[in-house]
Design an enzyme around this catalytic site. Structure first.
Site, mmCIF file in Angstrom:
data_model
loop_
_atom_site.group_PDB
_atom_site.id
_atom_site.type_symbol
_atom_site.label_atom_id
_atom_site.label_comp_id
_atom_site.label_asym_id
_atom_site.label_seq_id
_atom_site.Cartn_x
_atom_site.Cartn_y
_atom_site.Cartn_z
ATOM 1 N N ASP A 1 -22.689 7.051 -22.115
ATOM 2 C CA ASP A 1 -22.061 5.814 -23.066
ATOM 3 C C ASP A 1 -20.726 5.995 -23.082
ATOM 4 O OD1 ASP A 1 -24.675 4.628 -24.092
ATOM 5 O OD2 ASP A 1 -24.994 6.650 -24.687
ATOM 6 N N ARG B 1 -29.509 19.175 -23.523
ATOM 7 C CA ARG B 1 -28.434 20.034 -23.964
ATOM 8 C C ARG B 1 -28.313 19.569 -25.491
ATOM 9 N NH1 ARG B 1 -23.372 15.459 -22.981
ATOM 10 N NH2 ARG B 1 -22.590 16.140 -24.878
#
Length: 557
Positions: free
Chosen positions: A219, A329
């Site tokens: 993004d 993550r």
């Protein structure tokens, strides 16, 4: 012998056949195997010609078709021509009850006469008719107004090769490039080299060369592109350039949201990429809200996804060190941050949506989302009883490392425009100056101790975080969540786990508040912390925001 839709065959008339084209063609591998092929406005129907009764018929919905091409065979002595249609229908996943789009091609040999050119012209006639019909049959969601990308469209695709697990370029060549060829979409591939490279490119580009700008990354790269468009002197025209997203980062929030808006079955990883590639090929465009964000330094940013402070922002930025493991993550960052949960002091105020029912302070507005199949996730094995909101898994992929060659030089149209506070940008009529008190019509939150504040304007905060089940890309709303101090670590973790299924708003949590707003102001009191916009860290300090409904355009389905 091939005939057109006026074919007088009585069997077709008895079945109520009203077609566009009808013909008989042979199999590409065995000329003795022949098929009758019917094209209507909505479907391609294929039936093997056989003397045996009960002939099997296969129907392909043109909603699932991305393109069709005609061509000569590799053998110059072959007088026949060929046309191949490319479909991506929903099929069962391997060893799963779920559905996903899977590629199917249908190829036919045209050998009506001994003239190679005449056969090629007939193949091209069919390919053209199938392409035209498939454009008209693009999947549309009820209640959404669509336009279409101009055909044939010219697309600039910006790829951040270091996003996510550094596989964006490989994912593009392995999964998307072929689809674009099948859909006859010409494109120029641009490899970004450094942070803000995409912003600089689109700020200076001659946008008349492009019918769409597509981002293959997380993004963060789209954040750059949008702000580059809004930096331009001709921003009103520039921001109308259709924007597309192909998931190549860690979180891929907008890609997951677009997939959700298309009412398709849940998808992740490469299945999500295939879905977004399919929607790009179909070329439907709808509106996208943008949020104008003002920082203390008077800098103004435009956001398409989220504004975060506290836990969510901390996880997003601190998990950068785990970027090489991909989307996991965020889970790793969440567990680390939960081990030393922080509380932030600050003031929060917002302008609520007038139509929204008011709830007593300290309660949560509940929403009962539709049930959704459980998807593969490290968190999914944990059963969640408690279900409130906002989550640690941040949807964004930043553009921190770019070290590749640009494949194309973008011609410039006009010099770089002033980006901060320039005249002519959309007016934030709801926002007072940051040094002025908020209007009386705003709600001021009494609690000053927060675990997190999250303003989000899409349905997903990451591929596996269904944060706002009822959100739409152009609903004109900022969905504001905040979690107050006092929540336990297990309860906060359960909130995030419940968000995987969009279930966090179905149960009450005394520390979670959800509001639909048009504007907001956040004033941190704690001297140190992180604030992110679309996953990108911005200056720490007072910040305020206002939604601008339908300011941009988004390729979706």
């Amino acid at each position: 012998m091939e005939t057109d839709a006026s074919d007088p065959d009585p069997s077709h008339q008895r079945n109520g056949f009203v077609g566009v084209l009808y013909g008989e063609f042979s199999d590409t591998l065995n000329d003795r195997v022949r098929y009758s092929v019917s094209l209507t406005e909505s479907a391609l129907t294929i039936q093997r010609i056989s003397a045996s009764p009960g002939r099997t018929k296969v129907v392909f919905n043109l909603t699932d078709c991305v393109g069709c091409r005609a061509y000569r065979g590799p053998d110059s002595a072959d007088v026949g021509a060929y046309f191949t249609a490319y479909f991506y229908p929903f099929k069962r996943r391997w060893m799963s009850a779920g559905l996903t789009r899977q590629r199917v091609e249908q190829c036919f040999r045209v050998a009506l006469v001994q003239d190679p050119l005449a056969n090629l012209l007939e193949a091209e006639r069919w390919a053209h008719a199938i392409r035209d019909a498939s454009v008209l049959q693009a999947p549309r969601r009820d209640g959404v107004l669509y336009t279409e990308v101009r055909r044939p469209c010219r697309v600039m695709i910006l790829v951040n090769p270091h996003s996510g697990r550094r596989q964006a370029l490989q994912l593009f060549t392995g999964h998307v490039q072929g689809m674009l060829t099948e859909a006859s979409i010409p494109y120029t591939l641009v490899i970004t080299e450094h942070q803000n490279h995409a912003r600089e490119l689109v700020r200076k580009a001659d946008l008349s060369q492009w019918d769409a700008l597509v981002i293959m990354s997380g993004d963060g790269l789209l954040f750059e592109v949008i702000n580059g468009l809004m930096d331009r002197e001709d921003w009103q025209e520039a921001i109308q350039t259709p924007l597309g997203i192909l998931p190549g980062g860690s979180g891929n929030a907008l890609a997951a949201s677009i997939h959700h808006y298309s009412q398709s079955p849940p998808a992740w990883n490469e299945e999500l990429l295939l879905s977004c590639g399919f929607m790009l090929c179909k070329g439907l465009v709808s509106s996208l809200d943008l949020v104008s964000i003002h920082l203390a330094s008077r800098q103004r940013l435009f956001s398409f996804l989220s504004l975060a402070w506290g836990f969510v922002a901390d996880v997003d930025i601190e998990s950068e060190k785990y970027r090489h493991v991909g989307a996991i993550r965020f889970l790793m960052g969440t567990l680390v941050r939960l081990a030393s949960l922080r509380v932030y002091q600050g003031r929060l105020a917002f302008l609520p949506v007038k139509e929204a029912p008011r709830f007593p302070k300290g309660t949560i507005k509940t929403h009962h989302p539709p049930s959704t199949p459980q998807h593969p996730s490290l968190c999914s094995s944990l059963r969640c009883r408690l279900a409130p909101s906002t989550s640690p898994n941040l949807c964004n992929s930043t553009n921190s490392n770019h070290n590749t060659i640009t494949n194309h030089t973008i011609p410039t149209k006009r010099p770089e425009a002033q980006s901060d506070g320039k005249i002519g940008a959309p007016l934030d009529s709801l926002l007072p100056g940051l040094d002025q008190p908020v209007p009386d019509s705003w709600t001021v939150v009494k609690e000053e101790d927060f675990v997190l504040v999250l303003a989000i304007y899409q349905s997903h905060l990451a591929e596996d975080l269904w944060t706002v089940p009822g959100a739409m890309a152009d609903d004109g709303l900022i969905h504001l969540f905040y979690v107050t101090a006092g929540i336990s670590r297990p309860a906060l973790l359960r909130l995030f786990l419940a968000m995987e299924k969009g279930a966090h708003l179905a149960c009450g949590c005394p520390h979670l508040v959800y509001e639909k707003v048009k504007a907001l102001r956040l004033e941190p009191i704690t001297p140190h912390g992180m604030i992110t916009v679309d996953g990108e860290m911005v200056e720490y300090g007072p910040v305020q925001a206002q939604v601008h409904p339908g300011l941009a355009r988004l390729i979706c389905g």
